[in-house]
Scaffold this motif. Structure first.
Motif, PDB file in Angstrom:
ATOM      1  N   LYS A  36       0.832  -1.206   0.000  1.00 49.78           N
ATOM      2  CA  LYS A  36       0.000   0.000   0.000  1.00 49.78           C
ATOM      3  C   LYS A  36       0.865   1.254   0.000  1.00 49.78           C
ATOM      4  CE  LYS A  36      -3.951  -2.133   2.351  1.00 49.78           C
ATOM      5  NZ  LYS A  36      -4.753  -2.189   3.605  1.00 49.78           N
ATOM      6  N   THR A  37       1.932   1.227   0.801  1.00 53.79           N
ATOM      7  CA  THR A  37       2.829   2.384   0.846  1.00 53.79           C
ATOM      8  C   THR A  37       3.530   2.577  -0.492  1.00 53.79           C
ATOM      9  OG1 THR A  37       3.216   2.000   3.204  1.00 53.79           O
ATOM     10  CG2 THR A  37       4.783   3.412   2.048  1.00 53.79           C
ATOM     11  N   ALA A  38       3.994   1.475  -1.081  1.00 51.99           N
ATOM     12  CA  ALA A  38       4.667   1.563  -2.381  1.00 51.99           C
ATOM     13  C   ALA A  38       3.704   2.070  -3.446  1.00 51.99           C
ATOM     14  CB  ALA A  38       5.216   0.195  -2.775  1.00 51.99           C
ATOM     15  N   GLU A  39       2.458   1.623  -3.378  1.00 51.86           N
ATOM     16  CA  GLU A  39       1.469   2.079  -4.352  1.00 51.86           C
ATOM     17  C   GLU A  39       1.232   3.580  -4.219  1.00 51.86           C
ATOM     18  OE1 GLU A  39      -3.182   1.164  -5.585  1.00 51.86           O
ATOM     19  OE2 GLU A  39      -2.020  -0.334  -4.487  1.00 51.86           O
ATOM     20  N   ARG A  40       1.147   4.061  -2.973  1.00 54.89           N
ATOM     21  CA  ARG A  40       0.988   5.505  -2.762  1.00 54.89           C
ATOM     22  C   ARG A  40       2.209   6.256  -3.290  1.00 54.89           C
ATOM     23  NH1 ARG A  40      -1.020   3.913   2.355  1.00 54.89           N
ATOM     24  NH2 ARG A  40       0.953   4.509   3.351  1.00 54.89           N
ATOM     25  N   LEU A  41       3.397   5.670  -3.105  1.00 52.94           N
ATOM     26  CA  LEU A  41       4.621   6.295  -3.600  1.00 52.94           C
ATOM     27  C   LEU A  41       4.594   6.409  -5.118  1.00 52.94           C
ATOM     28  CD1 LEU A  41       7.568   7.281  -3.380  1.00 52.94           C
ATOM     29  CD2 LEU A  41       8.263   4.880  -3.368  1.00 52.94           C
ATOM     30  N   TYR A  42       4.234   5.330  -5.804  1.00 48.89           N
ATOM     31  CA  TYR A  42       4.195   5.350  -7.263  1.00 48.89           C
ATOM     32  C   TYR A  42       3.175   6.366  -7.776  1.00 48.89           C
ATOM     33  CZ  TYR A  42       7.223   1.317  -7.891  1.00 48.89           C
ATOM     34  OH  TYR A  42       8.299   0.484  -7.906  1.00 48.89           O
ATOM     35  N   ARG A  43       2.032   6.404  -7.121  1.00 45.19           N
ATOM     36  CA  ARG A  43       0.998   7.347  -7.562  1.00 45.19           C
ATOM     37  C   ARG A  43       1.451   8.784  -7.336  1.00 45.19           C
ATOM     38  NH1 ARG A  43      -4.796   4.594  -5.712  1.00 45.19           N
ATOM     39  NH2 ARG A  43      -4.586   2.745  -7.035  1.00 45.19           N
ATOM     40  N   ALA A  44       2.026   9.041  -6.160  1.00 46.78           N
ATOM     41  CA  ALA A  44       2.499  10.399  -5.863  1.00 46.78           C
ATOM     42  C   ALA A  44       3.625  10.794  -6.821  1.00 46.78           C
ATOM     43  CB  ALA A  44       2.984  10.479  -4.415  1.00 46.78           C
ATOM     44  N   ALA A  45       4.524   9.849  -7.120  1.00 48.08           N
ATOM     45  CA  ALA A  45       5.638  10.138  -8.028  1.00 48.08           C
ATOM     46  C   ALA A  45       5.128  10.431  -9.436  1.00 48.08           C
ATOM     47  CB  ALA A  45       6.614   8.958  -8.061  1.00 48.08           C
ATOM     48  N   TRP A  46       4.121   9.680  -9.882  1.00 45.55           N
ATOM     49  CA  TRP A  46       3.572   9.909 -11.225  1.00 45.55           C
ATOM     50  C   TRP A  46       2.950  11.296 -11.318  1.00 45.55           C
ATOM     51  CZ3 TRP A  46      -0.694  11.205 -13.956  1.00 45.55           C
ATOM     52  CH2 TRP A  46      -0.704  10.888 -15.316  1.00 45.55           C
ATOM     53  N   ILE A  47       2.135  11.632 -10.327  1.00 48.44           N
ATOM     54  CA  ILE A  47       1.479  12.939 -10.342  1.00 48.44           C
ATOM     55  C   ILE A  47       2.509  14.059 -10.237  1.00 48.44           C
ATOM     56  CG2 ILE A  47      -0.109  14.450  -9.066  1.00 48.44           C
ATOM     57  CD1 ILE A  47      -1.676  11.936  -8.286  1.00 48.44           C
ATOM     58  N   ALA A  48       3.488  13.906  -9.344  1.00 46.79           N
ATOM     59  CA  ALA A  48       4.500  14.942  -9.147  1.00 46.79           C
ATOM     60  C   ALA A  48       5.290  15.183 -10.435  1.00 46.79           C
ATOM     61  CB  ALA A  48       5.446  14.546  -8.018  1.00 46.79           C
ATOM     62  N   LYS A  49       5.649  14.106 -11.135  1.00 47.59           N
ATOM     63  CA  LYS A  49       6.428  14.283 -12.370  1.00 47.59           C
ATOM     64  C   LYS A  49       5.578  14.932 -13.455  1.00 47.59           C
ATOM     65  CE  LYS A  49      10.482  13.864 -14.070  1.00 47.59           C
ATOM     66  NZ  LYS A  49      11.623  14.505 -13.416  1.00 47.59           N
ATOM     67  N   GLN A  50       4.301  14.546 -13.544  1.00 46.60           N
ATOM     68  CA  GLN A  50       3.433  15.192 -14.520  1.00 46.60           C
ATOM     69  C   GLN A  50       3.271  16.674 -14.203  1.00 46.60           C
ATOM     70  OE1 GLN A  50       2.387  13.800 -17.251  1.00 46.60           O
ATOM     71  NE2 GLN A  50       3.025  11.715 -16.778  1.00 46.60           N
ATOM     72  N   GLN A  51       3.202  17.014 -12.905  1.00 44.84           N
ATOM     73  CA  GLN A  51       3.115  18.423 -12.514  1.00 44.84           C
ATOM     74  C   GLN A  51       4.395  19.156 -12.907  1.00 44.84           C
ATOM     75  OE1 GLN A  51       0.446  19.847 -11.678  1.00 44.84           O
ATOM     76  NE2 GLN A  51      -0.629  19.001  -9.902  1.00 44.84           N
ATOM     77  N   ARG A  52       5.545  18.512 -12.737  1.00 42.46           N
ATOM     78  CA  ARG A  52       6.812  19.144 -13.098  1.00 42.46           C
ATOM     79  C   ARG A  52       6.899  19.369 -14.609  1.00 42.46           C
ATOM     80  NH1 ARG A  52      11.874  19.851 -10.716  1.00 42.46           N
ATOM     81  NH2 ARG A  52      13.069  21.148 -12.162  1.00 42.46           N
ATOM     82  N   ILE A  53       6.455  18.384 -15.388  1.00 45.06           N
ATOM     83  CA  ILE A  53       6.439  18.535 -16.843  1.00 45.06           C
ATOM     84  C   ILE A  53       5.502  19.661 -17.245  1.00 45.06           C
ATOM     85  CG2 ILE A  53       5.767  17.402 -19.000  1.00 45.06           C
ATOM     86  CD1 ILE A  53       6.696  14.746 -17.747  1.00 45.06           C
ATOM     87  N   ASN A  54       4.369  19.740 -16.565  1.00 44.94           N
ATOM     88  CA  ASN A  54       3.398  20.809 -16.827  1.00 44.94           C
ATOM     89  C   ASN A  54       4.011  22.178 -16.524  1.00 44.94           C
ATOM     90  OD1 ASN A  54       0.849  21.932 -17.448  1.00 44.94           O
ATOM     91  ND2 ASN A  54       0.248  21.883 -15.302  1.00 44.94           N
ATOM     92  N   LEU A  55       4.737  22.277 -15.406  1.00 42.90           N
ATOM     93  CA  LEU A  55       5.386  23.534 -15.032  1.00 42.90           C
ATOM     94  C   LEU A  55       6.465  23.917 -16.050  1.00 42.90           C
ATOM     95  CD1 LEU A  55       5.910  25.838 -13.011  1.00 42.90           C
ATOM     96  CD2 LEU A  55       7.473  24.303 -11.796  1.00 42.90           C
ATOM     97  N   ASP A  56       7.292  22.947 -16.432  1.00 47.91           N
ATOM     98  CA  ASP A  56       8.330  23.225 -17.430  1.00 47.91           C
ATOM     99  C   ASP A  56       7.710  23.671 -18.748  1.00 47.91           C
ATOM    100  OD1 ASP A  56      10.305  22.592 -15.653  1.00 47.91           O
ATOM    101  OD2 ASP A  56      10.609  20.564 -16.391  1.00 47.91           O
ATOM    102  N   ARG A  57       6.598  23.077 -19.084  1.00 51.99           N
ATOM    103  CA  ARG A  57       5.905  23.451 -20.321  1.00 51.99           C
ATOM    104  C   ARG A  57       5.462  24.908 -20.284  1.00 51.99           C
ATOM    105  NH1 ARG A  57       0.317  22.014 -21.629  1.00 51.99           N
ATOM    106  NH2 ARG A  57      -0.027  22.119 -23.878  1.00 51.99           N
ATOM    107  N   LEU A  58       4.999  25.353 -19.118  1.00 51.83           N
ATOM    108  CA  LEU A  58       4.584  26.744 -18.956  1.00 51.83           C
ATOM    109  C   LEU A  58       5.784  27.687 -19.016  1.00 51.83           C
ATOM    110  CD1 LEU A  58       2.527  28.961 -18.236  1.00 51.83           C
ATOM    111  CD2 LEU A  58       2.909  28.391 -15.828  1.00 51.83           C
ATOM    112  N   ILE A  59       6.885  27.305 -18.336  1.00 52.56           N
ATOM    113  CA  ILE A  59       8.051  28.186 -18.248  1.00 52.56           C
ATOM    114  C   ILE A  59       8.807  28.246 -19.572  1.00 52.56           C
ATOM    115  CG2 ILE A  59      10.289  28.508 -17.135  1.00 52.56           C
ATOM    116  CD1 ILE A  59       9.082  27.216 -14.626  1.00 52.56           C
ATOM    117  N   LEU A  60       9.026  27.077 -20.189  1.00 51.42           N
ATOM    118  CA  LEU A  60       9.899  27.010 -21.354  1.00 51.42           C
ATOM    119  C   LEU A  60       9.183  27.239 -22.670  1.00 51.42           C
ATOM    120  CD1 LEU A  60      11.991  23.894 -20.255  1.00 51.42           C
ATOM    121  CD2 LEU A  60      12.546  26.308 -19.956  1.00 51.42           C
TER     122      LEU A  60
END
Length: 496
Positions: A36-60
């Protein structure tokens, strides 16, 4: 005498059986908690990376991505709901899962497809590259995924940089598959964050504290940011006195910058011991591969390796330290940001060949030891370049194996269509084309997806899939066996 002994033995055996059963239940419960903890980690990591890509898309690429659009994407990502893939894909879920499992385990084929897509100018190539990192290799949280991605990067050096007419320009542009994957990988690598924090936190904090003036070294721009009253102190513009006062300010700023950059270089040398092994392996592979190219001189190859370290890894963290977690409690104003950019540009100039440097900075660069950056590179690429990618020194997920993929439905279809689109051209070897034909033999045809990896609006019904089970090689399911599901707010729309 025998009968009491038998009763005693039976009692002890019963107690031992109860103890073993209790321990097994405890282990099962702990395994469940880990999953369960690993699943939460994977989900949080996926969302966080998509948010980072979204931010880079806005900035760059702000011209292509409006703030309103990026805010909408961010909101959709915050409201992500993860759903099992079979609920959307039905019986085809296992077919897609088998496809993802087999292509994931073939880094050479992944690299060949990405290079072929770039040469064919496929419009969705960048989105597919993001999908490869965030979904196919699960943000490299697992050791196995990290090893696969490092091999993809090695093959990209061979297929993309080595075959390029001007690999240095391709690398510095930052839009090729190798550059994008290297950036995504280095940004999320835990050991890279430790190195950057240990190296840059102290000198950046000193820069923020010590100076409140723009350290401008261009005489034509020294007085641009001054108030009219401050400009009057320089005298009449164009006069000899004006020129002398401007030159005095330039020399004072150069002296301050030289002192600052020397501090950064000192901390860089001081913390070389904790430079990430995986990044060192990539740089070593680049040096080893490109040194064999006849048209490239060894000095040029060394400069490319330094470009990779500074332009793609260290300098972005200097300019935007808060994005990399290097500082979190100190605000960076416009003056400090400008000075950080000056430091980053000077470090990049130090890494360049003399004829490539900015002539306006020659007076500043002449005050540095030319070997200061070269010594750092020697440490990084020194030693024997081994073929096998190194494993992470800290693996807190040892004993876990990933058996599923987090992926939107649009990303899945775009990946399949991308792989299909590179097959007809002559950019793949015959055995690679045959391998792709085998992989896609049972995968259903799909309509072309007019979206990139960030199109997560409700009308597009994005899909994902859950992940992680204990590592048991005998019972291990193919990756994404229980794959993909929508990223919707609350409800799931049916596929049309």
């Amino acid at each position: 005498m025998v009968k009491p002994d038998i009763h005693t033995l039976a009692h002890h055996l019963k107690q031992e059986r109860l103890y073993v059963a209790s321990e097994k239940q405890l282990i099962q419960r702990l395994n469940g908690d880990v999953l369960k903890t690993a699943e939460r980690l994977y989900r949080a990591a996926w969302i966080a990376k998509q948010q980072r890509i979204n931010l880079d898309r806005l900035i760059l690429t702000s011209a292509e991505a409006s703030p309103a659009e990026c805010c909408q994407h961010a909101k959709v990502l915050e409201d992500t709901q993860f759903v099992d893939g079979y609920k959307t894909l039905g019986f085809q879920e296992s077919i897609y899962g088998e496809f993802l499992a087999r292509i994931r385990e073939n880094p050479r084929l992944v690299a060949s497809c990405l290079v072929a897509g770039e040469r064919l100018n496929q419009e969705h190539t960048q989105g597919v590259i993001h999908t490869v990192f965030t979904s196919l290799y699960g943000n490299c949280i697992m050791q196995e995924d990290e090893s696969y991605l490092l091999q993809v990067l090695r093959y990209l050096i061979e297929f993309e940089l080595k075959e390029s007419d001007n690999p240095r320009r391709l690398l510095r542009r930052g839009t090729c598959a190798f550059s994008i994957l290297f950036k995504l990988f280095s940004e999320g690598l835990y050991s890279a964050k430790l190195f950057l924090t240990a190296t840059l936190h102290e000198p950046i904090m000193q820069l923020l504290v010590e100076d409140e003036d723009h350290l401008e070294t261009d005489p034509a721009k020294v007085t641009e940011r001054l108030t009219p009253a401050q400009q009057e102190r320089f005298g009449e513009k164009g006069s000899e006195g004006y020129r002398q006062r401007v030159q005095a300010v330039v020399e004072a700023n150069e002296a301050k910058l030289v002192a600052l950059v020397n501090k950064f270089i000192g901390y860089l040398k001081q913390n070389t011991y904790c430079f990430p092994h995986s990044l060192r392996w990539i740089v070593s592979q680049m040096y080893k591969t490109l040194s064999c190219v006849e048209r490239l001189e060894v000095g040029e190859v060394r400069t490319m390796c330094t470009d990779l370290l500074l332009t793609c890894f260290i300098c972005p963290a200097i300019v935007n330290p808060e994005q990399y977690g290097i500082i979190s409690d100190a605000p960076i104003n416009e003056v400090a940001r400008f000075n950080l950019m000056q430091v980053g540009q000077l470090l990049q100039q130090l890494a360049m060949a003399d004829d490539d440097g900015d002539p306006r900075r020659k007076s500043s660069l002449s005050k540095f030891d030319k070997s200061c950056v070269a010594a750092f590179l020697d440490v990084v690429i020194g030693g024997r370049a081994v073929e096998t990618p190194p494993m992470s020194s800290m693996n807190l997920l040892e004993g876990l194996s990933r058996t599923v993929v987090y992926m939107t439905h649009n990303q899945l279809i775009a990946l399949v269509d991308f792989v299909r689109s590179v097959m007809p051209g002559d950019h793949l070897r015959e055995e690679e084309r045959m391998a792709l034909e085998t992989l896609l033999a049972n995968v259903p045809q799909s309509r072309t997806v007019k979206s990139n990896s960030l199109e997560l609006t409700p009308s597009n019904t994005p899909q994902l899939s859950p992940a992680t089970t204990p590592a048991n090689k005998k019972n291990r399911l193919p990756i994404a066996r229980t794959a993909t599901f929508p990223l919707m707010r609350g409800k799931i729309n049916k596929l049309s």
